[in-house]
Design a protein around this motif. Structure first.
Motif, PDB file in Angstrom:
ATOM      1  N   ILE A   1      48.585 109.863  33.220  1.00 31.59           N
ATOM      2  CA  ILE A   1      48.507 111.248  32.733  1.00 31.59           C
ATOM      3  C   ILE A   1      49.496 112.133  33.501  1.00 31.59           C
ATOM      4  CG2 ILE A   1      47.016 113.298  32.666  1.00 31.59           C
ATOM      5  CD1 ILE A   1      44.673 111.270  32.115  1.00 31.59           C
ATOM      6  N   ALA A   2      49.514 111.981  34.814  1.00 32.11           N
ATOM      7  CA  ALA A   2      50.435 112.778  35.637  1.00 32.11           C
ATOM      8  C   ALA A   2      51.887 112.479  35.275  1.00 32.11           C
ATOM      9  CB  ALA A   2      50.187 112.497  37.118  1.00 32.11           C
ATOM     10  N   ARG A   3      52.182 111.209  35.062  1.00 32.07           N
ATOM     11  CA  ARG A   3      53.558 110.818  34.733  1.00 32.07           C
ATOM     12  C   ARG A   3      53.961 111.403  33.377  1.00 32.07           C
ATOM     13  NH1 ARG A   3      53.621 105.619  36.375  1.00 32.07           N
ATOM     14  NH2 ARG A   3      54.877 106.024  38.188  1.00 32.07           N
ATOM     15  N   LYS A   4      53.038 111.401  32.400  1.00 33.28           N
ATOM     16  CA  LYS A   4      53.339 112.007  31.092  1.00 33.28           C
ATOM     17  C   LYS A   4      53.640 113.490  31.229  1.00 33.28           C
ATOM     18  CE  LYS A   4      50.985 108.845  28.015  1.00 33.28           C
ATOM     19  NZ  LYS A   4      49.856 108.596  27.131  1.00 33.28           N
ATOM     20  N   GLY A   5      53.037 114.124  32.234  1.00 29.55           N
ATOM     21  CA  GLY A   5      53.297 115.530  32.510  1.00 29.55           C
ATOM     22  C   GLY A   5      54.563 115.755  33.317  1.00 29.55           C
ATOM     23  N   GLY A   6      55.296 114.687  33.603  1.00 29.94           N
ATOM     24  CA  GLY A   6      56.564 114.810  34.309  1.00 29.94           C
ATOM     25  C   GLY A   6      56.502 114.588  35.810  1.00 29.94           C
ATOM     26  N   ALA A   7      55.348 114.194  36.334  1.00 28.51           N
ATOM     27  CA  ALA A   7      55.205 114.019  37.784  1.00 28.51           C
ATOM     28  C   ALA A   7      55.962 112.787  38.278  1.00 28.51           C
ATOM     29  CB  ALA A   7      53.732 113.888  38.149  1.00 28.51           C
ATOM     30  N   HIS A   8      56.601 112.943  39.422  1.00 29.27           N
ATOM     31  CA  HIS A   8      57.195 111.815  40.141  1.00 29.27           C
ATOM     32  C   HIS A   8      56.119 111.289  41.087  1.00 29.27           C
ATOM     33  CE1 HIS A   8      60.930 113.391  38.585  1.00 29.27           C
ATOM     34  NE2 HIS A   8      61.468 112.234  38.897  1.00 29.27           N
TER      35      HIS A   8
ATOM     36  N   LEU B   1      51.118  97.889  43.327  1.00 28.45           N
ATOM     37  CA  LEU B   1      52.422  98.463  42.973  1.00 28.45           C
ATOM     38  C   LEU B   1      52.787  98.157  41.517  1.00 28.45           C
ATOM     39  CD1 LEU B   1      54.404  97.668  46.224  1.00 28.45           C
ATOM     40  CD2 LEU B   1      54.003  99.966  45.280  1.00 28.45           C
ATOM     41  N   LEU B   2      52.546  96.929  41.099  1.00 27.99           N
ATOM     42  CA  LEU B   2      52.851  96.559  39.716  1.00 27.99           C
ATOM     43  C   LEU B   2      51.972  97.322  38.722  1.00 27.99           C
ATOM     44  CD1 LEU B   2      53.397  92.726  40.152  1.00 27.99           C
ATOM     45  CD2 LEU B   2      55.108  94.409  39.401  1.00 27.99           C
ATOM     46  N   ALA B   3      50.746  97.610  39.102  1.00 29.98           N
ATOM     47  CA  ALA B   3      49.839  98.346  38.222  1.00 29.98           C
ATOM     48  C   ALA B   3      50.216  99.821  38.130  1.00 29.98           C
ATOM     49  CB  ALA B   3      48.401  98.202  38.721  1.00 29.98           C
ATOM     50  N   LEU B   4      50.642 100.413  39.246  1.00 25.51           N
ATOM     51  CA  LEU B   4      50.932 101.851  39.284  1.00 25.51           C
ATOM     52  C   LEU B   4      52.388 102.194  38.969  1.00 25.51           C
ATOM     53  CD1 LEU B   4      48.934 102.848  42.477  1.00 25.51           C
ATOM     54  CD2 LEU B   4      48.274 103.212  40.088  1.00 25.51           C
ATOM     55  N   ARG B   5      53.297 101.289  39.324  1.00 22.35           N
ATOM     56  CA  ARG B   5      54.734 101.477  39.095  1.00 22.35           C
ATOM     57  C   ARG B   5      55.221 102.846  39.603  1.00 22.35           C
ATOM     58  NH1 ARG B   5      56.479  97.559  35.337  1.00 22.35           N
ATOM     59  NH2 ARG B   5      58.164  98.889  34.616  1.00 22.35           N
ATOM     60  N   PRO B   6      55.027 103.120  40.888  1.00 25.72           N
ATOM     61  CA  PRO B   6      55.457 104.420  41.413  1.00 25.72           C
ATOM     62  C   PRO B   6      56.973 104.577  41.382  1.00 25.72           C
ATOM     63  CG  PRO B   6      54.948 102.946  43.206  1.00 25.72           C
ATOM     64  CD  PRO B   6      54.518 102.239  41.936  1.00 25.72           C
ATOM     65  N   ASP B   7      57.407 105.813  41.352  1.00 24.21           N
ATOM     66  CA  ASP B   7      58.847 106.082  41.420  1.00 24.21           C
ATOM     67  C   ASP B   7      59.388 105.703  42.794  1.00 24.21           C
ATOM     68  OD1 ASP B   7      59.326 107.492  38.779  1.00 24.21           O
ATOM     69  OD2 ASP B   7      57.662 108.659  39.602  1.00 24.21           O
ATOM     70  N   ILE B   8      58.576 105.981  43.826  1.00 20.52           N
ATOM     71  CA  ILE B   8      58.983 105.680  45.198  1.00 20.52           C
ATOM     72  C   ILE B   8      57.823 105.031  45.935  1.00 20.52           C
ATOM     73  CG2 ILE B   8      59.736 106.646  47.418  1.00 20.52           C
ATOM     74  CD1 ILE B   8      61.042 108.931  45.851  1.00 20.52           C
TER      75      ILE B   8
END
Length: 169
Positions: free
Chosen positions: A28-35, A115-122
């Motif tokens: 949800i956060a990522r869809k809102g543009g969050a890094h 990490l694979l489940a969340l796929r963070p930018d950093i």
């Protein structure tokens, strides 16, 4: 306990999520543009090095997710008598920090599945690593993320704190 203290404790506990809920919140956060930034560790005895690491990680993006090693993993990494605090209490302490948005406890030997489940930018790691020595660097790069080394020099350690506390006079 005063109502304000109860509310603060409830707020911190509410930011500790099991993996599926965390994945949904991050999406949800990522869809809102969050890094999304991810950090992890044992956080056995919270100290200023942990705070500086997490604040530096948070400065890299919009949402900081922290993975806390489960009790068995800490025992394997740190030895008998560890952790000092149980996983749920360690997670709550981390969740109470201003820089932290969400916390999850992971029980796998490494953080790679998370990490694979969340796929963070950093994927933020402390200064006891270099970008090339981070064990998860290849998995992070595999989904387009990057590794960033953050925090102050590794001059603080739960293990060293315990040695000082346990010294005989």
């Amino acid at each position: 306990m005063p109502a304000h203290d109860e509310q603060q404790r409830a707020d911190a506990a509410a930011r500790i999520l099991e993996r599926n809920r965390l994945i949904a919140r991050v999406a949800i956060a990522r869809k809102g543009g969050a890094h999304v930034i991810f950090a992890n560790g044992c956080f056995d005895l919270l100290h200023v090095g942990h705070v500086r690491y997490l604040e530096a990680a948070r400065s890299l993006g919009d949402l900081l997710v922290v993975g806390v090693n489960g009790d068995e993993a800490v025992r394997r990494l740190k030895g008998e008598g560890r952790p000092v605090l149980p996983e749920r209490e360690r997670a709550e302490l981390v969740a109470a920090l201003r820089a932290v948005d969400y916390v999850t406890i992971f029980h796998e030997p490494t953080v790679m599945e998370l990490l694979l489940a969340l796929r963070p930018d950093i994927h933020a790691k402390g200064t006891d690593y270099t970008e090339e020595t981070v064990p998860e660097r290849d998995v992070v790069r595999s989904f387009g993320g990057r590794v960033q080394i953050v925090g102050d020099p590794k001059e603080h350690s739960s293990t060293e704190m315990l040695k000082i506390v346990n010294r005989e006079p």
